[in-house]
Design a protein around this motif. Sequence first.
Motif, PDB file in Angstrom:
ATOM      1  N   THR A 239       0.833  -1.203   0.000  1.00 10.04           N
ATOM      2  CA  THR A 239       0.000   0.000   0.000  1.00 10.04           C
ATOM      3  C   THR A 239       0.870   1.256   0.000  1.00 10.04           C
ATOM      4  O   THR A 239       0.600   2.205  -0.742  1.00 10.04           O
ATOM      5  CB  THR A 239      -0.940  -0.023   1.225  1.00 10.04           C
ATOM      6  N   GLU A 261      -9.393  -3.547   0.633  1.00 10.30           N
ATOM      7  CA  GLU A 261      -8.408  -3.311   1.697  1.00 10.30           C
ATOM      8  C   GLU A 261      -9.101  -2.704   2.921  1.00 10.30           C
ATOM      9  O   GLU A 261     -10.273  -2.381   2.886  1.00 10.30           O
ATOM     10  CB  GLU A 261      -7.298  -2.386   1.192  1.00 10.30           C
ATOM     11  N   GLU A 265      -7.115   2.405   5.813  1.00 14.71           N
ATOM     12  CA  GLU A 265      -6.083   2.755   4.838  1.00 14.71           C
ATOM     13  C   GLU A 265      -6.656   3.695   3.789  1.00 14.71           C
ATOM     14  O   GLU A 265      -6.015   4.630   3.336  1.00 14.71           O
ATOM     15  CB  GLU A 265      -5.559   1.501   4.144  1.00 14.71           C
TER      16      GLU A 265
END
Length: 587
Positions: A239, A261, A265
Amino acid sequence: MVTGKVISVNGPIVKASGLARIKMFDIAEVGPHRLIGEVIRLAGGVTVIQVYEDNTGLKPGDEVVSSCRPLSVLLGPGLIANIYDGIQRPLVGISEVCGSYIEKGIKLPALDMEKRWAFSPLVTAGAALRGGCVLGEIRESPLVVHRVLLPPGVSGTLTGIAAAGEYTIDEEIYTLDTATGTYTGKLAGYWPVRSPRPFRLKKKPFIPLMTGQRVIDTFFPIARGGTAAIPGGFGTGKTMTQHALAKWCNADIIVYIGCGERGNEMTDVLTEFPNLIDERNGRPLIERTVMIANTSNMPVPAREVSIYTGVTIAEFYRDMGYSVAVMADSTSRWAEALRELSSRLGDMPAEEGFPPYLATRLAEFYERAGLVETLSGHDGDITIIGAVSPPGGDFSEPVTQHTSRFVRCFWALDKILADARHYPSISWTDSYTEYLHDIEAWWRTLDSQWLSLRNEVMNILLDDHRLQQLVKLVGTDALPQTQQFVLFAAEMIKNAFLQQNSFDPIDKYCSPEKQLKLLKTFLTLYRKGSQLVHAGVSLKEIKALDVMSELVRLKSEVPNQDTARIDEYGKRLATELDSLKELLTGV
Ligand SMILES: Nc1ncnc2c1ncn2[C@@H]1O[C@H](COP(=O)(O)OP(=O)(O)OP(=O)(O)O)[C@@H](O)[C@H]1O
Ligand SMILES: [Mg+2]
C-alpha cells in the motif's frame, strides 16, 4: 421496462424469473429498495443477478425491474477529485445524505447535475465528425483540461453546437446528422463498464513512468502504458508503494482503486491527498486523482466490479490524450471476490478454489493498459499497477502466478527486507522488468551511458548476492579484500540508494537527474575503490575516509533542485580516493 420476481437468494446472488428481453450485464433493480444488481447469467428463463448492495431482508417473491440497459459508468466533467464506491456512487454525496452508513437502495448521480461548466467549442456546424473527435474543452480542475469527445461509434455532420458559455451535464450541447437520424449529445454520457473503449491502434510504450522511487526508476522501470504487479506478503509495503506512486508518478491522471483493503487505509488516502501538494506544479494532488473505494466491509460483488469501473474511467481520460496511471490495491482481494461469487454460483472450482476463468479475467484487466493512438489521432496511455497479496507471502499461489504471466514488470516485495526496515522492500534479485530497452532512448537524453551505468551497479548487487552465500559459510573476514570491498560497495548502494523513506520530506521523491548523479557517485566509489584494493590499499582505509559518512546522507540532504551538490561531492570523493593511491605510490 421489464419486471420479474425473485425466486431465490444466496448471499449477493439472486435468481429471478419473468424478466423477458433482459440481456447479460444489464442492470436489474431488486426488491422494494430497488437494490442495484447486474445480470451475470441467463439460463432457461431464470436470470441470475449479482447484487451490489447489502440485500439483507430480500426474499422470494420480491419484485425485480430492469430497463434492459447495461451496467454503465457515467463519464463527463466532475470525475476528478471525486470518490466513488465500486458502482460509481459518490461517497461524499452519500455521506452527506445518510452519514457513515450507505442507505439501502440510495441512488445519487455519479456527477453533479447542477454544476455549470465553462465550455468552449472547438468545432463549427457543418464539420464532418467521427466518434472520438474533440468537440470542445472544459477546465475540469486546475490541472486537467477536459476534452469533450464525440462518443465512439457516432459519426455524421455537425448541425449545431452550443456557443462558449456555462452548461450543466444534462443540457443538450450539440446535434449531429447521422445515417440513422439526428443525434443529440450532452457533456456527459454512459459507457458499459465491462466493455473496453475503442482506440485506433496500440503502440509500443517508450516513455518511462517516473515514480521518484529509485529502485523502480533506475533498476526496474516501467513505461507509460505498461503493466506492473507489486506482490508482497502481509505488511511488506504494497500500500505504501502504491501511495508513493499515486503521489509522485508523472502521469496526468491517477485512478486509485482501493479494492477490499482495510477501511482505515482508504481513509488515510482520503484525508491525506487533498492536503498533499505536488512539488512540480504546486497544486493539490487531488486535482488529478479519481478514487474508487470498495473496502473490505463493503459488499463483495461491488469489489468485483470496482476494477472495471476504475479502468473505464481511466480509458475515458486516455481517449482525451492523457497519460493515466491506475493503481489497484489489492487484486488478490478482487480475486477473492470472484472466488466467493463463483462458489455461490456453483461453478467448478480450479486451483485453490478460484474459478477456472481467473486467469482470463486477470488478462482482460491488464490488457486494458497500453499506449494507444486514440480515435482522434492523439497519443494516450494507461499504466496499470496492481498489488497482489499472496497468503503467507507464497508467490506460487494462483493469483501471483497468473498475474506474473500478464505483467511485464514485477516488483517483488521481500519479507526479510521489510523486517529489516529496508523500504521500499522491493527485492533486487527477484524483481524484473521488460521495459529497460523500450525506455533506454528516453534516459539517453540525460546520459548516453545510462543503461550501462545501471547494469554496472546492478552487477555489483548481484555479485554481492552471490558473495553473501559464501559469507554465510565462512564469514566476511575469510574473504579477500577485493571481495570484501564488493560487499562494502553493495552495502553503500543498498543504504544510500535503494532504501528510500516515504516519510522523509526530501527523499520521498527523487528526480531522474538526482538518481543519475547518485548512481554515478557509487560508480566513482566502486571503480576507484576496486583499483585501490587491487593495488594493496586496505578496505579499512577506504572506509575511514571523511567523505564516506556523507554518502549515505546525500539522498535526504540534497534537494532535487540542487543536484550540483552531488557533483561537487563526487569530485571530493574522487580526490580523497586518489589521495590514498598517492600515499601508496608515495607520489
Ligand atoms: N517506502 C516506505 N517508507 C517508509 N516506511 C514504509 C515504506 N514502505 C512500507 N513502510 C512501512 O511498512 C508498513 C506497512 O506497509 P503497508 O501498509 O504498505 O504494507 P502492505 O503490504 O500494504 O500490508 P497489508 O498486507 O496489510 O496490506 C507501513 O506502515 C510503514 O511503516
Ligand atoms: Mg496494504
